[in-house]
Design an enzyme around this catalytic site. Structure first.
Site, PDB file in Angstrom:
ATOM      1  N   GLY A   1     -12.854  -7.320  -8.232  1.00  0.00           N
ATOM      2  CA  GLY A   1     -12.282  -8.585  -8.705  1.00  0.00           C
ATOM      3  C   GLY A   1     -11.887  -8.547 -10.171  1.00  0.00           C
ATOM      4  O   GLY A   1     -11.645  -9.581 -10.776  1.00  0.00           O
ATOM      5  N   ALA A   2     -11.808  -7.350 -10.749  1.00  0.00           N
ATOM      6  CA  ALA A   2     -11.488  -7.227 -12.173  1.00  0.00           C
ATOM      7  C   ALA A   2     -10.033  -6.836 -12.393  1.00  0.00           C
ATOM      8  O   ALA A   2      -9.618  -6.574 -13.516  1.00  0.00           O
ATOM      9  CB  ALA A   2     -12.407  -6.196 -12.813  1.00  0.00           C
ATOM     10  N   GLY A   3      -9.255  -6.768 -11.311  1.00  0.00           N
ATOM     11  CA  GLY A   3      -7.860  -6.343 -11.443  1.00  0.00           C
ATOM     12  C   GLY A   3      -7.755  -4.851 -11.714  1.00  0.00           C
ATOM     13  O   GLY A   3      -6.772  -4.377 -12.275  1.00  0.00           O
TER      14      GLY A   3
ATOM     15  N   SER B   1      -9.933  -2.038  -7.090  1.00  0.00           N
ATOM     16  CA  SER B   1     -11.033  -1.556  -6.257  1.00  0.00           C
ATOM     17  C   SER B   1     -10.568  -1.411  -4.807  1.00  0.00           C
ATOM     18  O   SER B   1     -11.036  -0.519  -4.092  1.00  0.00           O
ATOM     19  CB  SER B   1     -12.234  -2.495  -6.346  1.00  0.00           C
ATOM     20  OG  SER B   1     -11.862  -3.796  -5.963  1.00  0.00           O
ATOM     21  N   SER B   2      -9.618  -2.232  -4.367  1.00  0.00           N
ATOM     22  CA  SER B   2      -9.193  -2.120  -2.964  1.00  0.00           C
ATOM     23  C   SER B   2      -8.396  -0.837  -2.723  1.00  0.00           C
ATOM     24  O   SER B   2      -8.594  -0.173  -1.701  1.00  0.00           O
ATOM     25  CB  SER B   2      -8.427  -3.360  -2.503  1.00  0.00           C
ATOM     26  OG  SER B   2      -7.467  -3.728  -3.432  1.00  0.00           O
TER      27      SER B   2
ATOM     28  N   ASP C   1      -0.885   0.723  -7.131  1.00  0.00           N
ATOM     29  CA  ASP C   1      -2.313   1.042  -7.169  1.00  0.00           C
ATOM     30  C   ASP C   1      -2.643   2.258  -6.297  1.00  0.00           C
ATOM     31  O   ASP C   1      -3.406   3.141  -6.696  1.00  0.00           O
ATOM     32  CB  ASP C   1      -3.129  -0.168  -6.692  1.00  0.00           C
ATOM     33  CG  ASP C   1      -2.713  -1.441  -7.415  1.00  0.00           C
ATOM     34  OD1 ASP C   1      -2.161  -1.332  -8.524  1.00  0.00           O
ATOM     35  OD2 ASP C   1      -2.926  -2.530  -6.867  1.00  0.00           O
TER      36      ASP C   1
ATOM     37  N   TYR D   1       0.583 -14.537  -6.417  1.00  0.00           N
ATOM     38  CA  TYR D   1       1.235 -13.226  -6.408  1.00  0.00           C
ATOM     39  C   TYR D   1       2.439 -13.262  -5.454  1.00  0.00           C
ATOM     40  O   TYR D   1       3.548 -12.855  -5.804  1.00  0.00           O
ATOM     41  CB  TYR D   1       0.225 -12.156  -5.986  1.00  0.00           C
ATOM     42  CG  TYR D   1       0.751 -10.741  -6.027  1.00  0.00           C
ATOM     43  CD1 TYR D   1       0.591  -9.968  -7.166  1.00  0.00           C
ATOM     44  CD2 TYR D   1       1.392 -10.181  -4.929  1.00  0.00           C
ATOM     45  CE1 TYR D   1       1.062  -8.659  -7.207  1.00  0.00           C
ATOM     46  CE2 TYR D   1       1.864  -8.885  -4.952  1.00  0.00           C
ATOM     47  CZ  TYR D   1       1.698  -8.121  -6.091  1.00  0.00           C
ATOM     48  OH  TYR D   1       2.161  -6.828  -6.122  1.00  0.00           O
TER      49      TYR D   1
HETATM   50  C1  GLA Z   1      -1.398  -5.772  -8.343  1.00  0.00           C
HETATM   51  C2  GLA Z   1      -0.663  -5.140  -7.174  1.00  0.00           C
HETATM   52  C3  GLA Z   1       0.313  -4.079  -7.652  1.00  0.00           C
HETATM   53  C4  GLA Z   1       1.207  -4.590  -8.762  1.00  0.00           C
HETATM   54  C5  GLA Z   1       0.377  -5.291  -9.834  1.00  0.00           C
HETATM   55  C6  GLA Z   1       1.226  -5.939 -10.887  1.00  0.00           C
HETATM   56  O1  GLA Z   1      -2.237  -4.839  -8.935  1.00  0.00           O
HETATM   57  O2  GLA Z   1      -1.591  -4.551  -6.298  1.00  0.00           O
HETATM   58  O3  GLA Z   1       1.074  -3.627  -6.554  1.00  0.00           O
HETATM   59  O4  GLA Z   1       2.214  -5.427  -8.276  1.00  0.00           O
HETATM   60  O5  GLA Z   1      -0.468  -6.278  -9.282  1.00  0.00           O
HETATM   61  O6  GLA Z   1       1.906  -4.989 -11.620  1.00  0.00           O
END
Ligand code: GLA
Length: 394
Positions: A128-130, A133-134, A183, A235
């Site tokens: 949950g920290a951006g 992790s997924s 990611d 998003y």
């Molecule tokens: C999340 C999404 C990525 C990307 C970023 C924003 O991490 O998983 O695909 O869109 O946001 O850059």
């Protein structure tokens, strides 16, 4: 950096696997979380981004099964999740297990013969920290399946890029998060001491040297602990705005908009909001190119200026920042950071700052104090270096 070493996590995965499933795993594989240096929300616009893999990783102990059943356990979750491979869908098994099951589903959709599995995961990537992790979870399992089923998808950059596309399908089609692919690519294609320049139109990659320490600097990550959840609406609504703009402009992807014709392009868009959304994407893609050039020439001050410009663009035009991220980045700048920006999806999560190596503690303490003054939950800050991608650990 997590307090547990890779060796310790691998050992504890093996022990927990044996306790949960009553036998040893055939191996342990891992994949990293990431921070994106610059190029935010550009991936689903066919643009450029520049992530690094973190030293923080998700580890998966895995064994194959002959009965087409997938059983999953996690050191961070209670219980064992079970699903029949033939029954995997957006509803089944749901929850965190859908990231694992989705990978097996997507590999089968691509025509690979994939067995059932016992999987036990443990992670040092903050959830949950951006920090993805997924994707770390998906790619650790994808690496395991590639090896166990003899798919050979970890062999080179080309096969790893194909595996990344599989993990993107898992996330989009089974886990239900409409993410863009940065990611998973970072988790499978990154290298030590380099950033990954990812072209999300061609899916070509280039390694860009990223070694701040030798210049006397560090990359400070601050997890604001503010809410971050990609599967909720914000998003997706940004993605929808970009698609709407493409329809109006008659292009397939915003990547096609020439930055030198930005003003004329924006005039074709009906609302101020849509104009600002497009302006962010087009200028952000341009900033990635500039940041790569600055990194290659060792001009960290310029990289810092681009970080700052990127943050302003996300705060004011794309509107994906939040108070915690603004306070953290502003405080870092006030304490000497060359530049600071939020990273990842936004609406919470983490930010990054380029700070002098000897100022890491000072800047972290200053951010803690600002958060306390604002009445925010205490953040966690840590310096990171660029690490390697998905691999077999044992
Ligand atoms: C999340 C999404 C990525 C990307 C970023 C924003 O991490 O998983 O695909 O869109 O946001 O850059």
């Amino acid at each position: 950096m997590s307090e547990r070493t890779a060796e310790q996590v691998v050992e504890s995965v093996r022990a927990a696997f044996a306790e949960t499933f009553g036998h040893e795993p055939e191996g342990v594989w891992s994949a990293p979380g990431r921070v994106n240096l610059i190029g935010e929300h550009t991936d689903y616009n066919g643009g450029l981004c520049l992530p690094i893999a973190l030293p923080h990783r998700t580890y998966a102990g895995v064994s194959h099964r002959d009965d087409g059943i997938l059983r999953m356990a996690s050191a961070q979750q209670d219980g064992v999740v079970e699903v029949v491979l033939d029954e995997v869908s957006p509803e089944q098994p749901g929850g965190w297990g859908s990231y694992v099951a989705g990978v097996l589903w997507a590999l089968r959709e691509e025509g690979h013969d994939v067995p059932g599995l016992d999987v036990l995961v443990d992670s040092t990537v903050p959830v949950g920290a951006g920090l993805s992790s997924s994707a770390a979870l998906e790619c650790s399992v994808a690496a395991a399946v590639s090896d166990l089923a003899g798919l050979g998808l970890l062999e080179d950059a080309g096969s790893r890029a194909r595996l990344a596309q599989v993990c993107i399908r898992a996330e989009n089609e089974i886990a239900g998060a409409p993410t863009g692919g940065m990611d998973q690519s970072a988790a499978l294609l990154s290298d030590d001491a380099t950033a990954l320049l990812l072209d999300c139109r061609s899916w070509q990659t280039e390694q860009v040297p990223f070694d701040l320490a030798s210049a006397g600097y560090a990359l400070l990550v601050t997890d604001t602990h503010a809410h971050h959840e990609l599967v909720d609406g914000q998003y997706g609504s940004r993605r929808d705005s970009c698609q709407e703009a493409c329809r109006i402009l008659g292009v397939d992807q915003l990547r096609e908009v020439d930055p030198s014709e930005l003003d004329a392009t924006l005039e074709k868009l009906p609302t101020d909001e849509l104009q600002r959304r497009v302006k962010h994407i087009v200028t952000e893609i341009d900033r990635v190119e500039q940041a790569v050039a600055a990194l290659r020439s060792g001009d960290l001050e310029e990289v810092g200026r681009l970080f700052d410009a990127s943050h302003v663009s996300m705060r004011d035009d794309y509107e994906i920042s939040c108070e915690e991220l603004d306070v953290a980045t502003e405080t870092a700048r006030q304490h000497g950071a060359l530049g600071a920006r939020m990273t990842g999806g936004g609406f919470g999560g983490s930010c990054i700052a380029i700070v002098r190596s000897e100022s890491v503690d000072e800047v972290s303490t200053a951010i803690d104090a600002s958060f306390a003054d604002h009445g925010f939950t205490a953040p966690s800050s840590f310096a990171v270096t660029a690490a390697g991608s998905a691999r077999r650990d044992r």
